[in-house]
Design a protein around this motif. Structure first.
Motif, PDB file in Angstrom:
ATOM      1  N   GLY A   1       0.842  -1.196   0.000  1.00  9.56           N
ATOM      2  CA  GLY A   1       0.000   0.000   0.000  1.00  9.56           C
ATOM      3  C   GLY A   1       0.876   1.245   0.000  1.00  9.56           C
ATOM      4  N   PRO A   2       0.234   2.412  -0.037  1.00  6.21           N
ATOM      5  CA  PRO A   2       0.995   3.655  -0.188  1.00  6.21           C
ATOM      6  C   PRO A   2       1.741   4.102   1.061  1.00  6.21           C
ATOM      7  N   GLY A   3       1.373   3.629   2.232  1.00  5.38           N
ATOM      8  CA  GLY A   3       2.098   4.121   3.408  1.00  5.38           C
ATOM      9  C   GLY A   3       1.545   3.615   4.712  1.00  5.38           C
TER      10      GLY A   3
ATOM     11  N   SER B   1       6.752  -4.400  -2.372  1.00  3.84           N
ATOM     12  CA  SER B   1       6.619  -3.232  -3.244  1.00  3.84           C
ATOM     13  C   SER B   1       5.712  -2.237  -2.551  1.00  3.84           C
ATOM     14  N   GLY B   2       5.919  -0.962  -2.789  1.00  4.22           N
ATOM     15  CA  GLY B   2       4.946   0.028  -2.307  1.00  4.22           C
ATOM     16  C   GLY B   2       3.687  -0.074  -3.152  1.00  4.22           C
ATOM     17  N   GLY B   3       2.572   0.361  -2.625  1.00  2.00           N
ATOM     18  CA  GLY B   3       1.325   0.372  -3.397  1.00  2.00           C
ATOM     19  C   GLY B   3       0.913  -1.024  -3.818  1.00  2.00           C
ATOM     20  N   ASP B   4       0.552  -1.161  -5.075  1.00  2.00           N
ATOM     21  CA  ASP B   4       0.228  -2.477  -5.634  1.00  2.00           C
ATOM     22  C   ASP B   4       1.488  -2.990  -6.343  1.00  2.00           C
TER      23      ASP B   4
ATOM     24  N   GLY C   1       1.778  -4.922  -8.729  1.00  2.00           N
ATOM     25  CA  GLY C   1       1.611  -5.106 -10.165  1.00  2.00           C
ATOM     26  C   GLY C   1       1.595  -3.794 -10.929  1.00  2.00           C
ATOM     27  N   VAL C   2       1.662  -2.659 -10.231  1.00  2.00           N
ATOM     28  CA  VAL C   2       1.598  -1.351 -10.902  1.00  2.00           C
ATOM     29  C   VAL C   2       2.983  -0.710 -10.853  1.00  2.00           C
ATOM     30  N   PHE C   3       3.653  -0.684 -11.981  1.00  2.00           N
ATOM     31  CA  PHE C   3       5.006  -0.099 -12.087  1.00  2.00           C
ATOM     32  C   PHE C   3       5.897  -0.601 -10.951  1.00  2.00           C
ATOM     33  N   ALA C   4       5.931  -1.902 -10.728  1.00  6.31           N
ATOM     34  CA  ALA C   4       6.619  -2.401  -9.541  1.00  6.31           C
ATOM     35  C   ALA C   4       7.141  -3.823  -9.731  1.00  6.31           C
ATOM     36  N   MET C   5       7.389  -4.510  -8.603  1.00 10.36           N
ATOM     37  CA  MET C   5       8.185  -5.739  -8.633  1.00 10.36           C
ATOM     38  C   MET C   5       7.516  -6.964  -9.252  1.00 10.36           C
TER      39      MET C   5
ATOM     40  N   SER D   1      -3.034   0.960  -4.727  1.00 12.60           N
ATOM     41  CA  SER D   1      -2.064   1.715  -5.515  1.00 12.60           C
ATOM     42  C   SER D   1      -2.169   3.211  -5.198  1.00 12.60           C
ATOM     43  N   ALA D   2      -1.078   3.934  -5.482  1.00  9.43           N
ATOM     44  CA  ALA D   2      -1.025   5.369  -5.152  1.00  9.43           C
ATOM     45  C   ALA D   2      -2.200   6.134  -5.754  1.00  9.43           C
ATOM     46  N   MET D   3      -2.579   5.784  -6.991  1.00  8.23           N
ATOM     47  CA  MET D   3      -3.649   6.579  -7.619  1.00  8.23           C
ATOM     48  C   MET D   3      -4.986   6.373  -6.911  1.00  8.23           C
TER      49      MET D   3
ATOM     50  N   LEU E   1      -2.364  17.181  -7.029  1.00 10.96           N
ATOM     51  CA  LEU E   1      -1.016  16.723  -6.667  1.00 10.96           C
ATOM     52  C   LEU E   1      -1.158  16.070  -5.302  1.00 10.96           C
ATOM     53  N   ALA E   2      -1.016  14.778  -5.261  1.00 10.57           N
ATOM     54  CA  ALA E   2      -1.182  14.051  -4.002  1.00 10.57           C
ATOM     55  C   ALA E   2       0.188  13.547  -3.578  1.00 10.57           C
ATOM     56  N   GLN E   3       0.676  14.140  -2.519  1.00  8.36           N
ATOM     57  CA  GLN E   3       2.050  13.886  -2.097  1.00  8.36           C
ATOM     58  C   GLN E   3       2.077  13.010  -0.851  1.00  8.36           C
ATOM     59  N   ALA E   4       2.902  11.963  -0.901  1.00  3.27           N
ATOM     60  CA  ALA E   4       3.119  11.102   0.274  1.00  3.27           C
ATOM     61  C   ALA E   4       1.802  10.689   0.934  1.00  3.27           C
ATOM     62  N   VAL E   5       0.846  10.264   0.115  1.00  6.42           N
ATOM     63  CA  VAL E   5      -0.468   9.891   0.654  1.00  6.42           C
ATOM     64  C   VAL E   5      -0.306   8.733   1.643  1.00  6.42           C
ATOM     65  N   GLY E   6      -0.969   8.870   2.778  1.00  7.62           N
ATOM     66  CA  GLY E   6      -0.893   7.815   3.792  1.00  7.62           C
ATOM     67  C   GLY E   6       0.355   7.880   4.646  1.00  7.62           C
TER      68      GLY E   6
ATOM     69  N   ASP F   1       7.017  16.061  -6.234  1.00  7.25           N
ATOM     70  CA  ASP F   1       8.296  15.375  -6.031  1.00  7.25           C
ATOM     71  C   ASP F   1       8.094  13.887  -6.346  1.00  7.25           C
ATOM     72  N   MET F   2       9.099  13.090  -6.073  1.00  7.54           N
ATOM     73  CA  MET F   2       9.011  11.678  -6.500  1.00  7.54           C
ATOM     74  C   MET F   2       7.995  10.873  -5.688  1.00  7.54           C
ATOM     75  N   ARG F   3       7.495  11.459  -4.602  1.00  5.29           N
ATOM     76  CA  ARG F   3       6.455  10.758  -3.831  1.00  5.29           C
ATOM     77  C   ARG F   3       5.073  11.345  -4.106  1.00  5.29           C
ATOM     78  N   THR F   4       4.926  11.939  -5.298  1.00  7.75           N
ATOM     79  CA  THR F   4       3.653  12.559  -5.662  1.00  7.75           C
ATOM     80  C   THR F   4       2.984  11.762  -6.774  1.00  7.75           C
ATOM     81  N   CYS F   5       1.681  11.568  -6.628  1.00  7.06           N
ATOM     82  CA  CYS F   5       0.878  11.020  -7.707  1.00  7.06           C
ATOM     83  C   CYS F   5       0.067  12.197  -8.261  1.00  7.06           C
TER      84      CYS F   5
HETATM   85  N1  SAH Z   1       3.553   0.194  -7.092  1.00  3.76           N
HETATM   86  C1  SAH Z   1       3.339   1.567  -6.707  1.00  3.76           C
HETATM   87  C2  SAH Z   1       3.909   2.547  -7.715  1.00  3.76           C
HETATM   88  C3  SAH Z   1       5.410   2.508  -7.808  1.00  3.76           C
HETATM   89  S1  SAH Z   1       6.033   3.747  -8.881  1.00  3.76           S
HETATM   90  C4  SAH Z   1       1.835   1.799  -6.513  1.00  3.76           C
HETATM   91  O1  SAH Z   1       1.028   0.948  -6.920  1.00  3.76           O
HETATM   92  O2  SAH Z   1       1.476   2.839  -5.964  1.00  3.76           O
HETATM   93  C5  SAH Z   1       6.455   5.009  -7.689  1.00  3.76           C
HETATM   94  C6  SAH Z   1       5.508   6.192  -7.832  1.00  3.76           C
HETATM   95  O3  SAH Z   1       4.274   5.897  -7.202  1.00  3.76           O
HETATM   96  C7  SAH Z   1       5.977   7.480  -7.166  1.00  3.76           C
HETATM   97  O4  SAH Z   1       6.888   8.196  -7.977  1.00  3.76           O
HETATM   98  C8  SAH Z   1       4.664   8.221  -7.000  1.00  3.76           C
HETATM   99  O5  SAH Z   1       4.256   8.771  -8.241  1.00  3.76           O
HETATM  100  C9  SAH Z   1       3.711   7.080  -6.672  1.00  3.76           C
HETATM  101  N2  SAH Z   1       3.561   6.901  -5.221  1.00  3.76           N
HETATM  102  C10 SAH Z   1       3.991   5.858  -4.484  1.00  3.76           C
HETATM  103  N3  SAH Z   1       3.643   6.018  -3.180  1.00  3.76           N
HETATM  104  C11 SAH Z   1       2.965   7.182  -3.111  1.00  3.76           C
HETATM  105  C12 SAH Z   1       2.329   7.887  -2.041  1.00  3.76           C
HETATM  106  N4  SAH Z   1       2.336   7.419  -0.797  1.00  3.76           N
HETATM  107  N5  SAH Z   1       1.716   9.062  -2.327  1.00  3.76           N
HETATM  108  C13 SAH Z   1       1.690   9.537  -3.597  1.00  3.76           C
HETATM  109  N6  SAH Z   1       2.273   8.909  -4.643  1.00  3.76           N
HETATM  110  C14 SAH Z   1       2.905   7.750  -4.403  1.00  3.76           C
END
Ligand code: SAH
Length: 259
Positions: free
Chosen positions: A16-18, A83-86, A88-92, A121-123, A200-205, A225-229
């Motif tokens: 998950g995201p956090g 993996s963070g988030g899901d 299967g989404v841009f991940a391991m 997933s982040a979205m 702009l959703a930053q560091a959600v969770g 930033d890189m933690r933004t969806c």
């Molecule tokens: N597998 C992850 C995505 C990995 S790609 C998922 O399903 O969420 C990494 C990107 O995911 C980051 O650059 C950012 O765009 C997004 N992301 C991951 N964690 C996030 C969070 N807590 N808040 C916002 N965006 C996040």
């Protein structure tokens, strides 16, 4: 902890995201039962302390990580690739299948008990915080051009805008890729109205979570930033005022409901 090839497994686990609240019970159980944790170090660090052997690695070594995981599982270890988030989404998860799909992959890897634990997933997390921006057709695009040419990214953005999808952008910006998000906004400004809602959703969770609701006309790539969806609305995405906070953003389920 015995290493018996019959009992080994490999689970690709979405964290998950956090926040722990968004970790599924399945993921929690599999992490607890694993003998080995493999992943990018910030994700491995998110797993509560336990007896598992931790194999944390730096970014961009996904295939090495996947091979290592398959090797350990084939030896009988219970391996959780995190993996963070899901996953299967841009991940391991895809990296594990790429490793398995390699013609030189040992036969033993194909006998490994393999499964994927989904995660939020982040979205989805970003959308929930903002309201319901993904309420109608949407797509997700990674802005990282490490794994695909920038021309492909641009083409997808243009066609997604033309098709009037809501667009969720992952990997929007990083120190190594500072200009891509600005270029993406510029490309979309040619095709969508300046009033289009942008989230702009930053560091959600995470403790430092932040949500900004703005427009395509006003958004500045430096706000991400890189933690933004980043979620960019479609032509019929709307705002609903919310007292004491930024407006809700939602995309109606059908076209032209409110004219
Ligand atoms: N597998 C992850 C995505 C990995 S790609 C998922 O399903 O969420 C990494 C990107 O995911 C980051 O650059 C950012 O765009 C997004 N992301 C991951 N964690 C996030 C969070 N807590 N808040 C916002 N965006 C996040």
């Amino acid at each position: 902890m015995t290493a018996d090839p019959q009992t080994g497994w490999l689970k690709v686990v979405g964290l998950g995201p956090g926040t722990e609240d968004w970790l599924t019970p399945e993921a929690r159980r599999d992490l607890a039962e694993a003998t080995d944790l493999i992943g990018y170090f910030p994700y491995v660090d998110r797993v509560p302390p336990g007896p598992q052997v931790r194999h944390a690695s730096d970014n961009r070594v996904e295939l090495d990580r996947a091979r290592h995981a398959l090797e350990l599982a084939a030896e009988g270890r219970r391996v959780a690739v995190v993996s963070g988030g899901d996953p299967g989404v841009f991940a391991m998860a895809a990296a594990v299948f790429e490793a398995l799909d390699d013609p030189t992959a040992p036969a033993a890897w194909h006998r490994v008990l393999l499964s994927v634990d989904p995660g939020i997933s982040a979205m989805q997390a970003a959308a929930a915080r903002a309201g319901a921006p993904l309420g109608h057709d949407f797509c997700a695009i990674s802005l990282s051009d490490n794994l695909k040419p920038w021309e492909v990214v641009l083409k997808r953005l243009r066609l997604a805008a033309e098709a009037d999808f809501v667009i969720a952008l992952y990997n929007p910006i990083s120190r190594a890729r500072p200009w891509q998000l600005g270029a993406a906004f510029d490309a979309l400004r040619d095709l969508r109205s300046a009033e289009t809602p942008v989230i702009l959703a930053q560091a959600v969770g995470r403790p430092d979570e932040a949500l900004t609701v703005t427009t395509l006309g006003a958004v500045d790539a430096a706000q991400a930033d890189m933690r933004t969806c980043v979620i960019i609305g479609a032509s019929h995405t709307r705002l609903v005022p919310r007292e004491g906070a930024q407006p809700w953003v939602y995309t109606p389920r059908s076209y032209g409901v409110w004219g």
